[in-house]
Design a protein around this motif. Structure first.
Motif, PDB file in Angstrom:
ATOM      1  N   LEU A  47       0.829  -1.208   0.000  1.00 40.14           N
ATOM      2  CA  LEU A  47       0.000   0.000   0.000  1.00 40.14           C
ATOM      3  C   LEU A  47       0.859   1.252   0.000  1.00 40.14           C
ATOM      4  N   ARG A  48       1.895   1.252   0.814  1.00 45.19           N
ATOM      5  CA  ARG A  48       2.755   2.427   0.919  1.00 45.19           C
ATOM      6  C   ARG A  48       3.483   2.708  -0.396  1.00 45.19           C
ATOM      7  N   ALA A  49       3.817   1.646  -1.123  1.00 45.44           N
ATOM      8  CA  ALA A  49       4.437   1.831  -2.444  1.00 45.44           C
ATOM      9  C   ALA A  49       3.449   2.459  -3.416  1.00 45.44           C
ATOM     10  N   ILE A  50       2.200   2.016  -3.379  1.00 49.39           N
ATOM     11  CA  ILE A  50       1.172   2.586  -4.257  1.00 49.39           C
ATOM     12  C   ILE A  50       0.919   4.050  -3.905  1.00 49.39           C
ATOM     13  N   ALA A  51       0.937   4.351  -2.603  1.00 51.78           N
ATOM     14  CA  ALA A  51       0.694   5.725  -2.148  1.00 51.78           C
ATOM     15  C   ALA A  51       1.880   6.650  -2.402  1.00 51.78           C
ATOM     16  N   GLY A  52       3.048   6.071  -2.700  1.00 53.99           N
ATOM     17  CA  GLY A  52       4.238   6.891  -2.912  1.00 53.99           C
ATOM     18  C   GLY A  52       5.037   7.136  -1.651  1.00 53.99           C
ATOM     19  N   LEU A  53       4.757   6.362  -0.612  1.00 54.70           N
ATOM     20  CA  LEU A  53       5.472   6.506   0.660  1.00 54.70           C
ATOM     21  C   LEU A  53       6.665   5.570   0.756  1.00 54.70           C
ATOM     22  N   GLU A  54       6.787   4.651  -0.202  1.00 58.13           N
ATOM     23  CA  GLU A  54       7.941   3.745  -0.291  1.00 58.13           C
ATOM     24  C   GLU A  54       8.415   3.714  -1.746  1.00 58.13           C
ATOM     25  N   SER A  55       9.718   3.626  -1.928  1.00 57.73           N
ATOM     26  CA  SER A  55      10.286   3.484  -3.266  1.00 57.73           C
ATOM     27  C   SER A  55      10.216   2.026  -3.708  1.00 57.73           C
ATOM     28  N   ILE A  56      10.216   1.812  -5.009  1.00 60.52           N
ATOM     29  CA  ILE A  56      10.317   0.454  -5.534  1.00 60.52           C
ATOM     30  C   ILE A  56      11.668   0.299  -6.230  1.00 60.52           C
ATOM     31  N   TYR A  57      12.222  -0.904  -6.157  1.00 59.96           N
ATOM     32  CA  TYR A  57      13.550  -1.181  -6.710  1.00 59.96           C
ATOM     33  C   TYR A  57      13.474  -1.933  -8.030  1.00 59.96           C
ATOM     34  N   ALA A  58      12.287  -2.392  -8.361  1.00 59.39           N
ATOM     35  CA  ALA A  58      12.063  -3.026  -9.664  1.00 59.39           C
ATOM     36  C   ALA A  58      10.579  -2.929  -9.952  1.00 59.39           C
ATOM     37  N   GLY A  59      10.229  -3.029 -11.245  1.00 62.12           N
ATOM     38  CA  GLY A  59       8.831  -3.026 -11.631  1.00 62.12           C
ATOM     39  C   GLY A  59       8.273  -1.641 -11.904  1.00 62.12           C
ATOM     40  N   SER A  73      12.334   6.847 -10.165  1.00 65.72           N
ATOM     41  CA  SER A  73      11.345   7.872 -10.518  1.00 65.72           C
ATOM     42  C   SER A  73      10.071   7.661  -9.724  1.00 65.72           C
ATOM     43  N   GLN A  74       9.677   8.673  -8.955  1.00 63.33           N
ATOM     44  CA  GLN A  74       8.466   8.574  -8.147  1.00 63.33           C
ATOM     45  C   GLN A  74       7.637   9.848  -8.258  1.00 63.33           C
ATOM     46  N   MET A  75       6.363   9.718  -8.618  1.00 66.48           N
ATOM     47  CA  MET A  75       5.459  10.857  -8.536  1.00 66.48           C
ATOM     48  C   MET A  75       5.191  11.145  -7.056  1.00 66.48           C
ATOM     49  N   PRO A  76       5.219  12.426  -6.635  1.00 68.33           N
ATOM     50  CA  PRO A  76       4.953  12.749  -5.234  1.00 68.33           C
ATOM     51  C   PRO A  76       3.571  12.247  -4.787  1.00 68.33           C
ATOM     52  N   PRO A  77       3.446  11.829  -3.534  1.00 72.51           N
ATOM     53  CA  PRO A  77       2.167  11.292  -3.041  1.00 72.51           C
ATOM     54  C   PRO A  77       0.972  12.211  -3.289  1.00 72.51           C
ATOM     55  N   GLU A  78       1.179  13.521  -3.109  1.00 77.05           N
ATOM     56  CA  GLU A  78       0.060  14.460  -3.221  1.00 77.05           C
ATOM     57  C   GLU A  78      -0.427  14.629  -4.652  1.00 77.05           C
ATOM     58  N   GLN A  79       0.323  14.142  -5.626  1.00 77.92           N
ATOM     59  CA  GLN A  79      -0.087  14.257  -7.027  1.00 77.92           C
ATOM     60  C   GLN A  79      -0.713  12.969  -7.580  1.00 77.92           C
ATOM     61  N   PRO A 153     -11.300  14.534  -1.337  1.00 80.95           N
ATOM     62  CA  PRO A 153     -10.632  15.050  -2.552  1.00 80.95           C
ATOM     63  C   PRO A 153     -10.947  14.239  -3.815  1.00 80.95           C
ATOM     64  N   GLU A 154     -11.853  13.270  -3.681  1.00 79.15           N
ATOM     65  CA  GLU A 154     -12.264  12.411  -4.804  1.00 79.15           C
ATOM     66  C   GLU A 154     -11.075  11.686  -5.452  1.00 79.15           C
ATOM     67  N   PRO A 155     -10.387  10.839  -4.673  1.00 81.18           N
ATOM     68  CA  PRO A 155      -9.260  10.080  -5.218  1.00 81.18           C
ATOM     69  C   PRO A 155      -9.727   9.071  -6.254  1.00 81.18           C
ATOM     70  N   ARG A 156      -8.827   8.681  -7.149  1.00 84.04           N
ATOM     71  CA  ARG A 156      -9.148   7.639  -8.125  1.00 84.04           C
ATOM     72  C   ARG A 156      -9.221   6.270  -7.454  1.00 84.04           C
ATOM     73  N   ILE A 157      -8.401   6.095  -6.407  1.00 84.15           N
ATOM     74  CA  ILE A 157      -8.399   4.829  -5.675  1.00 84.15           C
ATOM     75  C   ILE A 157      -8.122   5.116  -4.208  1.00 84.15           C
ATOM     76  N   LEU A 158      -8.728   4.312  -3.330  1.00 86.17           N
ATOM     77  CA  LEU A 158      -8.577   4.488  -1.887  1.00 86.17           C
ATOM     78  C   LEU A 158      -7.862   3.277  -1.309  1.00 86.17           C
ATOM     79  N   LEU A 159      -6.879   3.531  -0.436  1.00 86.04           N
ATOM     80  CA  LEU A 159      -6.116   2.482   0.222  1.00 86.04           C
ATOM     81  C   LEU A 159      -6.496   2.464   1.705  1.00 86.04           C
ATOM     82  N   LEU A 160      -6.823   1.281   2.218  1.00 88.27           N
ATOM     83  CA  LEU A 160      -7.243   1.140   3.615  1.00 88.27           C
ATOM     84  C   LEU A 160      -6.306   0.163   4.319  1.00 88.27           C
ATOM     85  N   ASP A 161      -5.537   0.675   5.283  1.00 87.48           N
ATOM     86  CA  ASP A 161      -4.523  -0.131   5.959  1.00 87.48           C
ATOM     87  C   ASP A 161      -5.025  -0.604   7.323  1.00 87.48           C
ATOM     88  N   GLU A 162      -5.475  -1.864   7.383  1.00 88.12           N
ATOM     89  CA  GLU A 162      -5.994  -2.448   8.632  1.00 88.12           C
ATOM     90  C   GLU A 162      -6.942  -1.476   9.340  1.00 88.12           C
TER      91      GLU A 162
END
Length: 242
Positions: A47-59, A73-79, A153-162
Motif C-alpha cells: 500500500l505504501r508503495a502505491i501511495a508513494g510513501l515507499e520506493s520500488i527497486y524493480a517493476g 522515478s516517483q510521482m509525489p504522493p500528493e499528485q 478530494p475524490e481520489p481515483r483509488i482508496l487504500l485502507l490499511d488495517e
C-alpha cells in the motif's frame, strides 16, 4: 472490467531485506480488492508503495495509464490521486468532524467545500456529529470520519490499511460491511489490507493472499476456499487443500 491500477512485478526492500518480491496484480474501475495475509507478509508495504510513501527497486506502478513509480522515478504522493485511511485514523484532535473532512479541500469555493462536506457527512451517517471533536466520538465514528476525509478530494483509488483493527469484533463486522456499501455508493476503487479473513471476504470483490512478500493466490472468496492454490493458503484460510 477496465483496469485502473496496474502493479507490474514490483520489488521493495529495506536496506538488504526484500519485503516485496515480484508482486503483480491489477484493480479495476469501481472494484474493491483485499490483500490478506499474516503480519509481516508485505501487505502494508505494498500500500505504501502505491501511495508513494515507499520506493520500488524493480517493476512499475501505473494508475489510469500514468506511471506513479518505477526505479529512480516517483510521482509525489500528493499528485497521485490516491487516498489513504490509516490504522490509527490520524484525525486532527483540534479540528471538528466537519473541519477534519474539509481539511484536504484547499483552494475550493467555500460553498463547494460546504456542499461536499455535507454530502460526505450524510454518506457516513454523521450529520448530527459535525461539530464534535474526535475524542467525543466512538471508534467506529472516528473511522467513518477518516473514511470521509479520505474520500473528500475524490481520489481515483482508496487504500485502507488495517482500518478496523482497533475496534471490537462486533463493530469490525458491522463497519466492514458498511465501508463496502459506502465505497460502492461512491463508485470508488479500493484496496483493503487485513490479516482478518472475515474482513477480507466481506469487503473485497477479489482477494489476494500474501506470504513473505509474494502473492500466493488471487481470486474471489469461493475460488480461495474451494480450490486453495497451496498448503499455506489452505492452512491460513482453514480449509482442506486439494
Amino acid at each position: 472490467m477496465t483496469s485502473l491500477l496496474e502493479i507490474h512485478n514490483i520489488n521493495c526492500r529495506y536496506e538488504d531485506q526484500v519485503i516485496i518480491d515480484d508482486l503483480s496484480f491489477s484493480v479495476g474501475e469501481q472494484q474493491i480488492v483485499s490483500l490478506l495475509g499474516p503480519s509481516g507478509c508485505g501487505k502494508t508495504t505494498s500500500l505504501r508503495a502505491i501511495a508513494g510513501l515507499e520506493s520500488i527497486y524493480a517493476g512499475r506502478i501505473e494508475l489510469a495509464g500514468t506511471c506513479l513509480s518505477e526505479p529512480g522515478s516517483q510521482m509525489p504522493p500528493e499528485q497521485r490521486q490516491v487516498g489513504m485511511v490509516f490504522q490509527d485514523y490520524a484525525l486532527f484532535p483540534h479540528l471538528t468532524v466537519q473541519q477534519n473532512i474539509a481539511f484536504g479541500l484547499h483552494g475550493m469555493n467555500k460553498e463547494v467545500i460546504e456542499g461536499s462536506v455535507d454530502q460526505l457527512l450524510a454518506l457516513v451517517q454523521l450529520q448530527d456529529h459535525a461539530e464534535k471533536y474526535p475524542h467525543q466520538l466512538s471508534g467506529g465514528q472516528q473511522q467513518r470520519v477518516a473514511l470521509a476525509r479520505a474520500l473528500a478530494p475524490e481520489p481515483r483509488i482508496l487504500l485502507l490499511d488495517e482500518p478496523f483493527s482497533n475496534l471490537d469484533t462486533e463493530m469490525r463486522r458491522s463497519l466492514s460491511h458498511e465501508v463496502r456499501e459506502i465505497l460502492k455508493a461512491r463508485k470508488i476503487s479500493a484496496i483493503l489490507v487485513t490479516h482478518d479473513q472475515e474482513e477480507a471476504f466481506a469487503v473485497g470483490d477479489e482477494i489476494g493472499v500474501m506470504l513473505d512478500g509474494s502473492l500466493q493466490q488471487w481470486g474471489n472468496a469461493s475460488d480461495l476456499t474451494t480450490n486453495p492454490a497451496n498448503a499455506f493458503v489452505a492452512r491460513f484460510l482453514g480449509v482442506a487443500s486439494s
